[in-house]
Design a protein around this motif. Structure first.
Motif, PDB file in Angstrom:
ATOM      1  N   GLU A  82     -19.666  15.800 -44.943  1.00  0.00           N
ATOM      2  CA  GLU A  82     -18.482  16.634 -44.729  1.00  0.00           C
ATOM      3  C   GLU A  82     -17.261  16.037 -45.403  1.00  0.00           C
ATOM      4  OE1 GLU A  82     -17.991  17.253 -40.558  1.00  0.00           O
ATOM      5  OE2 GLU A  82     -19.442  18.898 -40.488  1.00  0.00           O
ATOM      6  N   GLY A  83     -17.180  14.702 -45.414  1.00  0.00           N
ATOM      7  CA  GLY A  83     -16.035  14.041 -46.029  1.00  0.00           C
ATOM      8  C   GLY A  83     -15.994  14.138 -47.541  1.00  0.00           C
ATOM      9  N   SER A  84     -17.106  14.528 -48.174  1.00  0.00           N
ATOM     10  CA  SER A  84     -17.161  14.626 -49.631  1.00  0.00           C
ATOM     11  C   SER A  84     -17.047  16.062 -50.140  1.00  0.00           C
ATOM     12  CB  SER A  84     -18.476  14.027 -50.149  1.00  0.00           C
ATOM     13  OG  SER A  84     -18.559  12.652 -49.845  1.00  0.00           O
ATOM     14  N   GLN A  85     -16.948  17.024 -49.240  1.00  0.00           N
ATOM     15  CA  GLN A  85     -16.896  18.417 -49.660  1.00  0.00           C
ATOM     16  C   GLN A  85     -15.490  18.755 -50.162  1.00  0.00           C
ATOM     17  OE1 GLN A  85     -18.336  20.815 -46.403  1.00  0.00           O
ATOM     18  NE2 GLN A  85     -20.220  19.630 -46.238  1.00  0.00           N
ATOM     19  N   PRO A  86     -15.371  19.105 -51.443  1.00  0.00           N
ATOM     20  CA  PRO A  86     -14.036  19.284 -52.033  1.00  0.00           C
ATOM     21  C   PRO A  86     -13.267  20.494 -51.539  1.00  0.00           C
ATOM     22  CG  PRO A  86     -15.743  19.873 -53.611  1.00  0.00           C
ATOM     23  CD  PRO A  86     -16.441  19.263 -52.440  1.00  0.00           C
ATOM     24  N   PHE A  87     -13.967  21.488 -50.952  1.00  0.00           N
ATOM     25  CA  PHE A  87     -13.279  22.706 -50.521  1.00  0.00           C
ATOM     26  C   PHE A  87     -13.134  22.765 -49.007  1.00  0.00           C
ATOM     27  CE2 PHE A  87     -15.758  23.670 -54.403  1.00  0.00           C
ATOM     28  CZ  PHE A  87     -14.684  23.714 -55.282  1.00  0.00           C
ATOM     29  N   ARG A  88     -13.189  21.600 -48.362  1.00  0.00           N
ATOM     30  CA  ARG A  88     -13.025  21.500 -46.913  1.00  0.00           C
ATOM     31  C   ARG A  88     -11.867  20.562 -46.600  1.00  0.00           C
ATOM     32  NH1 ARG A  88     -15.054  18.428 -42.466  1.00  0.00           N
ATOM     33  NH2 ARG A  88     -15.554  19.727 -40.645  1.00  0.00           N
ATOM     34  N   LEU A  89     -10.995  20.990 -45.704  1.00  0.00           N
ATOM     35  CA  LEU A  89      -9.831  20.194 -45.326  1.00  0.00           C
ATOM     36  C   LEU A  89      -9.783  20.076 -43.817  1.00  0.00           C
ATOM     37  CD1 LEU A  89      -7.282  18.810 -46.554  1.00  0.00           C
ATOM     38  CD2 LEU A  89      -6.039  20.931 -46.044  1.00  0.00           C
ATOM     39  N   VAL A  90      -9.523  18.853 -43.323  1.00  0.00           N
ATOM     40  CA  VAL A  90      -9.462  18.588 -41.888  1.00  0.00           C
ATOM     41  C   VAL A  90      -8.113  17.972 -41.564  1.00  0.00           C
ATOM     42  CG1 VAL A  90     -10.506  17.312 -39.970  1.00  0.00           C
ATOM     43  CG2 VAL A  90     -11.946  18.231 -41.782  1.00  0.00           C
ATOM     44  N   GLY A  91      -7.546  18.341 -40.417  1.00  0.00           N
ATOM     45  CA  GLY A  91      -6.248  17.805 -40.047  1.00  0.00           C
ATOM     46  C   GLY A  91      -6.037  17.763 -38.545  1.00  0.00           C
ATOM     47  N   PRO A  92      -4.896  17.213 -38.103  1.00  0.00           N
ATOM     48  CA  PRO A  92      -4.610  17.048 -36.675  1.00  0.00           C
ATOM     49  C   PRO A  92      -4.117  18.335 -36.021  1.00  0.00           C
ATOM     50  CG  PRO A  92      -2.787  16.220 -37.972  1.00  0.00           C
ATOM     51  CD  PRO A  92      -3.852  16.617 -38.958  1.00  0.00           C
ATOM     52  N   ALA A  93      -4.214  18.374 -34.689  1.00  0.00           N
ATOM     53  CA  ALA A  93      -3.853  19.569 -33.929  1.00  0.00           C
ATOM     54  C   ALA A  93      -2.386  19.968 -34.124  1.00  0.00           C
ATOM     55  CB  ALA A  93      -4.137  19.332 -32.450  1.00  0.00           C
ATOM     56  N   LYS A  94      -1.518  19.018 -34.411  1.00  0.00           N
ATOM     57  CA  LYS A  94      -0.095  19.343 -34.540  1.00  0.00           C
ATOM     58  C   LYS A  94       0.194  20.303 -35.690  1.00  0.00           C
ATOM     59  CE  LYS A  94       1.054  15.255 -37.329  1.00  0.00           C
ATOM     60  NZ  LYS A  94       1.862  14.009 -37.376  1.00  0.00           N
ATOM     61  N   SER A  95      -0.707  20.367 -36.668  1.00  0.00           N
ATOM     62  CA  SER A  95      -0.507  21.291 -37.787  1.00  0.00           C
ATOM     63  C   SER A  95      -1.474  22.477 -37.723  1.00  0.00           C
ATOM     64  CB  SER A  95      -0.670  20.552 -39.127  1.00  0.00           C
ATOM     65  OG  SER A  95      -1.927  19.895 -39.205  1.00  0.00           O
ATOM     66  N   GLU A  96      -2.011  22.725 -36.533  1.00  0.00           N
ATOM     67  CA  GLU A  96      -3.000  23.800 -36.363  1.00  0.00           C
ATOM     68  C   GLU A  96      -2.454  25.161 -36.762  1.00  0.00           C
ATOM     69  OE1 GLU A  96      -4.855  26.345 -32.648  1.00  0.00           O
ATOM     70  OE2 GLU A  96      -4.296  24.246 -32.316  1.00  0.00           O
ATOM     71  N   LEU A  97      -1.244  25.500 -36.320  1.00  0.00           N
ATOM     72  CA  LEU A  97      -0.693  26.819 -36.601  1.00  0.00           C
ATOM     73  C   LEU A  97      -0.475  27.027 -38.095  1.00  0.00           C
ATOM     74  CD1 LEU A  97       1.849  27.247 -33.656  1.00  0.00           C
ATOM     75  CD2 LEU A  97      -0.463  28.178 -33.880  1.00  0.00           C
TER      76      LEU A  97
END
Length: 254
Positions: A82-97
């Motif tokens: 999952e960490g190597s997939q170029p079209f996937r982005l993960v982030g913290p709950a504070k920027s959910e909206l």
């Protein structure tokens, strides 16, 4: 312009293109660092996924799913983490909206692009879009076994490194025309054995198929940067293979 920062990249969206800049640093993914940045046209996007983690550490994940024969990294790197997939982005709950809003905007723009494509003489997006998602040519990589180079029409393998077996050192080099290549395989190192890049070719030019260490259509690669560069090479050749097989008006030849 909408902007979003995740753990591995910054995404910017201007209504037509998702501009992705991968972050660098000691603990960042090797392939994403090698890619650096690129731009994804919304015409390449088939769907947009957005989800929240159920774990105590609340996080969101946004992923672009591209049209068939548009994502060469998935085509050759089915084992990508999952960490190597170029079209996937993960982030913290504070920027959910912000992340969910961006997902909606990209989804809407991709749907509009699909409608316009359906009304166009060209029809659905062609595989030429894949060549916009790989490094520019000419592309050259180096591993402990040797080098691989691709200029858009020919792939050149040279075994001049310290890890090259005697059979490969004796052959020294091989060149394969893109027209003779049927597909490309990428197998990552498991930490014990080398990974490799393999060119599968037509019977007329196919060398004896043997173990990657001795196969004259293979270049061995180690973990880390070497494996990342080999994956990039495999994806790049694959993107140009798809374009070569594109028929009139964006239709794929059988």
């Amino acid at each position: 312009m909408d902007e979003l920062r995740g753990d591995r990249a910054d995404w910017r969206f201007d209504g037509e293109t998702v501009s992705i800049r991968f972050l660098t640093g000691m603990f960042k993914d090797d392939m994403l660092k090698e890619l650096g940045r690129y731009m994804v046209p919304v015409a390449a996007v088939a769907a947009v996924d957005f989800e929240l983690s159920d774990s105590k550490r609340k996080r969101w994940a946004l992923r672009l799913r591209l049209h068939e024969r548009t994502d060469p990294y998935t085509a050759v790197g089915a084992m990508l983490s999952e960490g190597s997939q170029p079209f996937r982005l993960v982030g913290p709950a504070k920027s959910e909206l912000v992340a969910e809003y961006l997902a909606d905007q990209i989804r809407f723009a991709a749907g509009r692009a699909a409608e316009e494509g359906a009304r166009s003489e060209l029809g659905a997006p062609g595989p030429h879009l894949a060549t916009r998602l790989v490094p520019p040519l000419p592309l050259h990589i180096q591993t402990a076994e040797g080098t691989a180079a691709f200029d858009g029409s020919t792939v050149r393998l040279i075994w001049s490194g310290s890890s090259a077996a005697s059979r490969k050192k004796k052959a020294h080099r091989r060149e394969y025309a893109l027209a003779d290549i049927t597909d490309v395989e990428w197998v990552p190192s498991d930490g014990w054995e080398y990974g490799h890049l393999r060119l599968n070719t037509t019977e007329e030019v196919r060398p004896e198929v043997t173990k990657p260490k001795h196969d004259l259509a293979c270049l061995l690669c180690d973990e880390g940067k070497e494996g990342a560069q080999a994956l990039m090479m495999a994806a790049t050749i694959t993107a140009y293979l798809w374009t070569r097989n594109q028929g009139p008006k964006g239709q794929l030849e059988a």
